[in-house]
Design an enzyme around this catalytic site. Structure first.
Site, PDB file in Angstrom:
ATOM      1  N   HIS A 225       0.782  -1.232  -0.095  1.00  0.00           N
ATOM      2  CA  HIS A 225      -0.038  -0.028   0.009  1.00  0.00           C
ATOM      3  C   HIS A 225       0.996   1.174  -0.232  1.00  0.00           C
ATOM      4  O   HIS A 225       0.556   2.158  -0.736  1.00  0.00           O
ATOM      5  CB  HIS A 225      -0.840   0.194   1.301  1.00  0.00           C
ATOM      6  CG  HIS A 225      -1.894  -0.923   1.291  1.00  0.00           C
ATOM      7  ND1 HIS A 225      -2.681  -0.999   0.331  1.00  0.00           N
ATOM      8  CD2 HIS A 225      -2.180  -1.952   2.376  1.00  0.00           C
ATOM      9  CE1 HIS A 225      -3.622  -2.266   0.428  1.00  0.00           C
ATOM     10  NE2 HIS A 225      -3.320  -2.609   1.839  1.00  0.00           N
TER      11      HIS A 225
ATOM     12  N   CYS B 280       7.261  -6.701 -19.497  1.00  0.00           N
ATOM     13  CA  CYS B 280       6.065  -6.108 -19.193  1.00  0.00           C
ATOM     14  C   CYS B 280       5.968  -6.225 -17.372  1.00  0.00           C
ATOM     15  O   CYS B 280       4.841  -5.796 -17.320  1.00  0.00           O
ATOM     16  CB  CYS B 280       4.962  -6.819 -19.791  1.00  0.00           C
ATOM     17  SG  CYS B 280       4.777  -8.458 -19.384  1.00  0.00           S
TER      18      CYS B 280
END
Ligand code: PEP
Ligand code: MG
Length: 562
Positions: free
Chosen positions: A195, A493
């Protein structure tokens, strides 16, 4: 890593948001005072039911706090706060508290034991659930604060712009942060996907996680945080620190205004692509200087679906992404990467002992081939409808035989076929993979997790889940070299592609395209446009030869700023 035991003058961690900031340390301890807990004692309740009613009232107050913060927040911050409010009210947690009270525990120990029980369950489940441990511990502190009559713990508001230091930060701590006041984040725990990292990226403030010993720094100590190399140093020369902060700010402003195309100074083009999850994301990404999409995470379209959409329905959903691109742009669609940290009701089986090593990604189609066939049909429908050049790749491919079978199915639909390199076996056999596929795309998030045997969500393993780890770089280099030999494209990616310094080293290894969150494209493109291919190759060599991630970052930085 052995944490220091006295106040340190220089610390290292995993850099997650670049930039340099300097200011006094502001420590968040966030604990309820032991004296208040002692004073509260057993609370003097008339019985377990009365104690449980006091728990309910405290939980309601905590959920209300989260709710109020969620109303003021936007985007991911609002979502995590709403989720925290739900977790506080969780019936299972309440049931465990009631059981502990009935067994004779007084209220605070009953809450503590119930939270412990859930922490242990969440930790065992791993992945996204393990990430919620910090939220649970935060909820416990807040509930206990209410019970004993203390204010809810949280981030104090400093009088001057400060560097926030904590063991770990819960969403409720980070959601209301004002980047004018909190100028950098440093945590002892937490990985690149924690977070803390997500919120720091959103706020655009430098952030370093996994910093052993950070909370030993004394509040008020003047610090300089470098979110590019992951260093935290006590400032000895304030003027020099101010100059470095100004320089970094200017450099970031210059990067943000870059408009493309990505070409090295000696004319080698590098394809920059976006990672997207849905139509609105694709439309946003189109505004950035990208040549298409390098990773369309299709599973994210179905997180809330209970039943599998038909091929036609899937075709409509995929068309929203494909339709945003055209001309010389292309879109790489990844087939369902369900399982592990991305459970999808209609595709995954619950209750696996070790889901990250279980039936996820391509493996789901082994026992359910129709799932893949219908998805490929949907992708083909979207490709035909939009006319956009469409490549298709599979996640979690371990063997050449898997790659070959998948490529056969994709080509039967007239589409270009590739596989992701996320498992070390695929990297080691990249040259043989190229005998059966048209392209490879390296998923550095999972490749790092599986190479280092470290859960990508684990909050204490940020030093291992770092794509700059020499072993991970070696596997990337093997894959890129196979692409050079086969004269076929190799993309990256995973999150590594969004790191401007690492991007140069990747291109130097032979990587031909980089796909990343749309907002990361400009800084990466601007960095690549300032260096020659020779410098990229030297950066690759320096990174590969370094003994650890910190040394690799230093070596590449020295080359790029020379
Ligand atoms: C990766 O693993 O690097 C990747 C791009 O896939 P995801 O993050 O969706 O697992
Ligand atoms: Mg992956």
């Amino acid at each position: 890593m052995i944490p220091p035991t006295t106040a340190p003058t220089s610390l290292r961690g995993t850099p997650v948001v670049p930039g340099v900031a300097a200011g006094p340390a502001l420590l968040v301890h966030g604990e309820v005072s032991p004296e208040a807990i002692e004073r509260f004692g057993d609370g003097g309740f008339a019985g377990p039911d009365v104690a449980l009613a006091a728990y309910d009232a405290a939980v309601q107050a905590v959920a209300d706090t989260f709710g109020r913060k969620a109303e003021k927040a936007t985007g991911p911050a609002a979502e995590v706060l709403t989720a925290s409010a739900g977790l506080a009210r969780d019936k299972g947690l309440r049931g465990a508290v009631a059981k502990n009270l009935a067994a004779g525990l007084s209220l605070v120990p009953a809450v503590d034991a119930a939270v412990e029980q859930f922490v242990s369950i969440f930790t065992t489940m791993g992945g996204l659930m393990a990430e919620r441990v910090t939220d649970l511990e935060d909820i416990e502190r807040r509930v206990v604060a209410h019970l004993v009559g203390e204010p809810e713990p949280g981030v104090p508001t400093p009088g001057v712009p400060s560097v926030l230091i904590a063991s770990d930060l819960a969403p409720s701590d980070t959601s209301g942060l004002d980047p004018e006041v909190i100028i950098a984040l440093v945590t002892e725990r937490g990985g690149a996907t924690s977070h803390t990292a997500i919120i720091a990226r959103q706020l655009g403030i430098p952030c370093v996680v996994g910093v052993a010993g950070a909370t030993l720094v004394e509040s008020g100590t003047l610090l300089m945080v470098d979110g590019e190399i992951g260093s935290i140093d006590v400032v000895t020369d304030p003027e020099e620190a101010a100059a470095r902060v100004a320089e970094s700010r200017e450099a970031r402003a210059a990067l943000a205004s870059w408009t493309g195309p990505a070409v090295t100074t000696d004319g080698t083009p590098v394809k920059l692509l976006a990672n997207v999850a849905d139509g609105p994301g694709a439309i946003q990404a189109k505004d950035e200087p990208v040549q298409g999409v390098g990773l369309f995470r299709t599973e994210l379209c179905f997180l809330n679906a209970t039943d599998e959409p038909s091929a036609q329905e899937q075709g409509e959903i995929y068309s929203q992404v494909l339709g945003a691109f055209g001309g010389d742009q292309h879109v790489v669609v990844r087939t369902l990467d369900a399982g592990s940290d991305k459970p999808i009701a209609f595709a995954t089986t619950a209750g696996e002992e070790n889901p990250a090593l279980g039936v996820r990604g391509l493996r789901l189609s082994f026992g359910n081939p129709g799932l893949m066939d219908r998805q490929l049909e949907g992708i083909k429908l979207a490709a035909d409808r939009t006319g956009t050049e469409t490549w298709v790749m599979a996640p979690m491919v371990a063997t050449v035989a898997e790659a070959s079978e998948f490529a056969g199915k994709v080509r039967a639909h007239g589409l270009k076929a590739g596989v992701m390199v996320e498992i070390p076996s695929a990297a080691l056999l990249a040259h043989r993979m190229f005998e059966v596929v048209d392209f490879l795309s390296i998923g550095t998030n999972d490749l790092t997790q599986y190479t280092m045997a470290a859960d990508r969500m684990a909050t204490d393993l940020a030093h291992l889940t770092d794509p700059w780890q020499p072993a991970v770089l070696q596997l990337i280099a093997i894959t890129a070299e196979a692409g050079v030999q086969a004269r076929k494209p190799v993309g990256v990616c995973g999150e590594a592609a969004a790191d401007p310094m690492l991007a140069c080293a990747l291109v130097g290894m032979g990587v031909t395209s980089l796909s990343m969150a749309a907002r990361a494209v400009r800084p990466v493109g601007a960095q690549l446009s300032r260096v020659s291919m020779d410098t990229c190759e030297a950066a690759a060599e320096a990174a590969l030869g370094a003994s650890d991630p910190a040394a690799a970052r230093e070596a590449v930085r020295a080359l790029l700023t020379a």
